[in-house]
Design a protein around this motif. Structure first.
Motif: not given
Length: 148
Positions: A81-83, A89, A92, A122-124, A147
């Protein structure tokens, strides 16, 4: 007269039930509309065999789901996911992306509706996502989000 129902009949019973109805109701409504059969010894035996076959089929499906759950518990998938700055982030990961990653990484074609997520991830990190494979079987899938 005893009748074996071939279909669900409102206020009478469900398919496969053995019900007692008046002779006139059976002759004039249930039998002509093919909603049921007269409960003869042959028809009762056929019903018994049919229920046994359905029970065996349901047991096989349950065992397949349990085997699949055991194999899924051993594996995990990784999604990117893009960070931004500070590991924040953008966006999601939803059940659609998890189902697609399952197909690509593990070769399992599982419907996204079987994945149980209260809200998108929604989190790494590493998360455990429940998979509802059968009414009695829920598998635990490990999903790792990295990420990029």
């Amino acid at each position: 007269m005893d009748v074996i129902l071939l279909e669900d009949v409102k206020s009478l019973g469900k398919k496969g039930d053995l019900v007692k109805v008046s002779d006139g109701y059976a002759r004039n409504f249930i039998l002509p509309k093919k909603l049921g059969l007269e409960a003869t010894p042959k028809n009762l035996n056929d019903l018994k065999l049919q229920k046994a076959a359905e029970a065996k089929r349901a047991q096989e499906i349950l065992e397949e789901a349990q085997a699949l759950a055991a194999s899924i518990a051993q594996k995990s998938i990784t999604l990117k996911i893009k960070t931004g700055e500070g590991g924040r982030t953008f966006g999601s990961v939803s059940t659609k992306e998890i189902a697609q990653a399952l197909k690509e990484q593990l070769g399992l074609d599982i419907d996204k509706k079987k994945l149980v997520l209260a809200e998108p991830l929604r989190n790494l990190g590493t998360f455990t996502v429940p998979l509802k494979l059968h009414a009695k079987v829920t598998a635990e899938l490990k999903v790792r989000i990295d990420g990029m």
